[in-house]
Design a protein around this motif. Structure first.
Motif, PDB file in Angstrom:
ATOM      1  N   GLY A 114      97.172  77.994  76.237  1.00 49.45           N
ATOM      2  CA  GLY A 114      96.135  77.049  75.848  1.00 49.45           C
ATOM      3  C   GLY A 114      94.842  77.231  76.617  1.00 49.45           C
ATOM      4  O   GLY A 114      93.884  76.502  76.400  1.00 49.45           O
ATOM      5  N   GLY A 115      94.787  78.200  77.547  1.00 47.78           N
ATOM      6  CA  GLY A 115      93.520  78.522  78.199  1.00 47.78           C
ATOM      7  C   GLY A 115      93.271  77.848  79.529  1.00 47.78           C
ATOM      8  O   GLY A 115      92.132  77.731  79.969  1.00 47.78           O
ATOM      9  N   PRO A 152     100.328  71.014  61.476  1.00 49.42           N
ATOM     10  CA  PRO A 152      99.127  71.340  62.255  1.00 49.42           C
ATOM     11  C   PRO A 152      99.413  71.273  63.761  1.00 49.42           C
ATOM     12  O   PRO A 152     100.535  70.990  64.166  1.00 49.42           O
ATOM     13  CB  PRO A 152      98.123  70.270  61.832  1.00 49.42           C
ATOM     14  N   ARG A 153      98.385  71.515  64.563  1.00 49.27           N
ATOM     15  CA  ARG A 153      98.550  71.627  66.030  1.00 49.27           C
ATOM     16  C   ARG A 153      99.397  70.525  66.667  1.00 49.27           C
ATOM     17  O   ARG A 153     100.170  70.778  67.574  1.00 49.27           O
ATOM     18  CB  ARG A 153      97.182  71.613  66.729  1.00 49.27           C
ATOM     19  N   ASN A 170     101.226  75.880  67.355  1.00 50.53           N
ATOM     20  CA  ASN A 170     101.077  75.378  68.719  1.00 50.53           C
ATOM     21  C   ASN A 170     102.445  75.289  69.401  1.00 50.53           C
ATOM     22  O   ASN A 170     103.208  74.357  69.145  1.00 50.53           O
ATOM     23  CB  ASN A 170     100.402  73.997  68.684  1.00 50.53           C
ATOM     24  N   PRO A 171     102.762  76.246  70.272  1.00 49.80           N
ATOM     25  CA  PRO A 171     104.095  76.261  70.878  1.00 49.80           C
ATOM     26  C   PRO A 171     104.399  75.015  71.707  1.00 49.80           C
ATOM     27  O   PRO A 171     105.557  74.665  71.882  1.00 49.80           O
ATOM     28  CB  PRO A 171     104.074  77.511  71.766  1.00 49.80           C
ATOM     29  N   LYS A 172     103.350  74.311  72.156  1.00 52.78           N
ATOM     30  CA  LYS A 172     103.606  73.093  72.950  1.00 52.78           C
ATOM     31  C   LYS A 172     104.252  72.015  72.084  1.00 52.78           C
ATOM     32  O   LYS A 172     105.236  71.397  72.497  1.00 52.78           O
ATOM     33  CB  LYS A 172     102.305  72.571  73.561  1.00 52.78           C
ATOM     34  N   HIS A 180      95.276  81.210  71.243  1.00 53.24           N
ATOM     35  CA  HIS A 180      96.378  80.678  70.434  1.00 53.24           C
ATOM     36  C   HIS A 180      97.389  81.734  70.018  1.00 53.24           C
ATOM     37  O   HIS A 180      97.133  82.926  70.145  1.00 53.24           O
ATOM     38  CB  HIS A 180      95.829  79.986  69.191  1.00 53.24           C
ATOM     39  N   CYS A 181      98.513  81.272  69.481  1.00 53.57           N
ATOM     40  CA  CYS A 181      99.535  82.182  68.970  1.00 53.57           C
ATOM     41  C   CYS A 181     100.477  81.405  68.052  1.00 53.57           C
ATOM     42  O   CYS A 181     100.771  80.244  68.306  1.00 53.57           O
ATOM     43  CB  CYS A 181     100.332  82.763  70.142  1.00 53.57           C
ATOM     44  N   GLU A 182     100.938  82.044  66.979  1.00 54.57           N
ATOM     45  CA  GLU A 182     101.888  81.396  66.075  1.00 54.57           C
ATOM     46  C   GLU A 182     103.316  81.719  66.518  1.00 54.57           C
ATOM     47  O   GLU A 182     103.571  82.771  67.114  1.00 54.57           O
ATOM     48  CB  GLU A 182     101.699  81.908  64.643  1.00 54.57           C
ATOM     49  N   SER A 183     104.225  80.829  66.186  1.00 51.29           N
ATOM     50  CA  SER A 183     105.645  81.082  66.462  1.00 51.29           C
ATOM     51  C   SER A 183     106.427  80.749  65.198  1.00 51.29           C
ATOM     52  O   SER A 183     106.036  79.863  64.445  1.00 51.29           O
ATOM     53  CB  SER A 183     106.183  80.162  67.552  1.00 51.29           C
TER      54      SER A 183
END
Ligand code: SAH
Length: 468
Positions: free
Chosen positions: A17-18, A384-385, A410-412, A442-445
């Motif tokens: 998430g930066g 969504p996120r 959003n993996p979180k 970001h990244c998709e799972s």
């Protein structure tokens, strides 16, 4: 270390998430941004006995891992944060960050299938939302991305690498055009002005491009002239629609009070894995088409034959992409999506693709899901996120579908939802990551959850008992 102190340190671990975590004088410090190994100067915002929060002021020395070529706007533009890291290394960092989230949540005993990169590392975006403004107070008109950490200043990203030449031509051309006309940009702090956003969207596999200029209603400008200007740009893609959206909303976001079609149509077509989709101006569509093809292929592989000849739910269905891919072998697909316009398009798309076994319904998943007329054998969710909210996980789990394929941006929130699914009779079976956003955080799972077979379990116990 106390508040307002200026400190210098080496950046430690980058979190998903930066955010980065470092150690300074024995204290754990948290900072927005930062790449492992960079030497930075920062100002202390919060200081506690063993930890603190700081704000990045200046990069003193780049990190050893920053060896990739960057664009002219890097570190200034808020768009890409890790462009300077070679792509393979970016993937490794994202993979470690996400696995860490699963570890910390105590999710174990699943098969991890690695991280897959985007087919293109550069020029992969099929949608950009540019903002009008100026680069510095009372500077000339700019059109592009927000400067990093700033709400007002805008940098015209004419050297941007994640978009292609047509996007750059439209962005720079539009900026020059309106600069010459002397029209004012919309100032969010006093809500005065005219030019707000420019949204460019393209069907990567169809070569169709759509431009949407968003303004307030405070000036009565003849936009037909701007449309003629766009048509004269000599784009490689086919300009199928030029739209003018009037937005007098106070928030700095694209909203529509009135839509005017200046040229062509108010939609464009995109093709994904052999299916054709009509995309309307405000509907969600994955912003990396070639990446989406990989993502959906993973989701389909995870679903295996579990939906074949069966009832499938596609929750958070957008324009109905995943549902229609599944409908090719399913008996029936039900989709639920909040945005009405996307639902209309999804149903039209199903017709366009000769699929008569799809039904897309408009509404909130958390409210509608229990009212669908059939029980699902397989459920696919792509929220969504924020993830699945409210009673969503409970309601979805209570259907008792054998498998749930969870596509997550959003993996979180994925981790939070998986923990809840695991408390409701499901188990994480497989996880695969797919990077749709090279150079961004970001990244998709894609996760496969299977229902724990309580009955089978009991059967086995009875048999064991019988065997004595
Ligand atoms: N599966 C689609 C869209 C995924 S994006 C695709 O791959 O293209 C998530 C979608 O969820 C968006 O279209 C958004 O409008 C929708 N959405 C957000 N909150 C929702 C809710 N509470 N109920 C239903 N849909 C929702």
């Amino acid at each position: 270390m106390k508040r307002k102190d200026i400190i210098e340190f080496e950046v430690g671990k980058m979190e998903f998430g930066g955010v980065s975590r470092s150690i300074y004088e024995g204290k754990r410090i948290k900072m927005k941004g930062g790449i492992t190994g960079q030497k930075v100067r920062a100002v202390v915002k919060k200081s506690r006995s063993d930890s603190g929060e700081v704000k990045l002021l200046e990069l003193l020395e780049p990190s050893e891992i920053e060896t990739a070529p960057v664009c002219r706007h890097f570190r200034q533009c808020g768009g890409c944060s890790i462009l300077s890291i070679p792509y393979e290394k970016q993937l490794e960092i994202k993979k470690d960050q996400i696995l860490d989230l699963f570890d910390k949540a105590g999710i174990k005993d699943y098969e991890f299938l690695g991280i897959q990169g985007s087919p293109s590392q550069y020029a992969y975006r099929n949608k950009m939302e540019f903002t009008f403004g100026d680069e510095y107070k009372d500077g000339p008109l700019s059109l592009g991305m927000h400067k990093v950490g700033r709400f007002i200043d805008i940098v015209t990203v004419d050297d941007c690498r994640i978009i292609d030449e047509d996007f750059r031509k439209i962005m720079v051309g539009t900026r020059d055009y309106f600069e010459e006309k002397g029209l004012p940009y919309y100032r969010t702090f006093n809500h005065q002005g005219y030019l707000r956003h420019l949204v460019v969207r393209r069907g990567e596999n169809t070569g169709e491009i759509m431009v949407n200029i968003v303004t307030s209603s405070q000036v009565d400008y003849r936009m037909e002239d701007y449309k003629d200007f766009l048509l004269s740009l000599g784009l490689e893609s086919k300009l199928v629609g030029v739209l003018h959206t009037i937005n007098d909303g106070l928030a700095d976001a694209v909203r529509c009070d009135e839509l005017r079609v200046l040229h062509g149509r108010d939609y464009f077509y995109e093709e994904v894995l052999g299916l054709r989709f009509k995309v309307s101006p405000f509907s969600f569509f994955q912003t990396n088409t070639k990446g989406a093809e990989v993502l959906y292929t993973i989701a389909r592989e995870f679903a295996g034959d579990k939906g074949d000849g069966k009832v499938v739910f596609d929750l958070y269905s957008g324009t109905g992409t995943i549902g229609q891919l599944m409908a090719q072998t399913a008996k029936k697909v039900y989709g639920i999506e909040l945005i009405e316009e996307a639902v209309v398009a999804a149903n039209q798309n199903a017709g366009l693709n000769n699929l008569d076994n799809c039904e897309f319904i408009a509404g909130d998943v958390a409210k509608l899901v229990t009212s669908l007329p059939e029980k699902p054998d397989l459920i696919i969710v792509d929220p969504p996120r924020a993830g699945i909210l409210g009673n969503g996980v409970k309601d979805i789990a209570e259907f008792g579908a054998g498998e749930i394929v969870y596509v997550s941006c959003n993996p979180k929130s994925l981790v939070e939802n998986v923990v809840e699914f695991e408390s409701r009779g499901y188990k994480l079976d497989k996880l695969k990551l797919m990077d749709m956003f090279p150079s961004g955080p970001h990244c998709e799972s894609v996760a496969l959850l299977s229902k724990l077979d309580v009955d089978k379990h009991i059967d086995v116990e009875i048999k064991l008992d019988e065997l004595g």
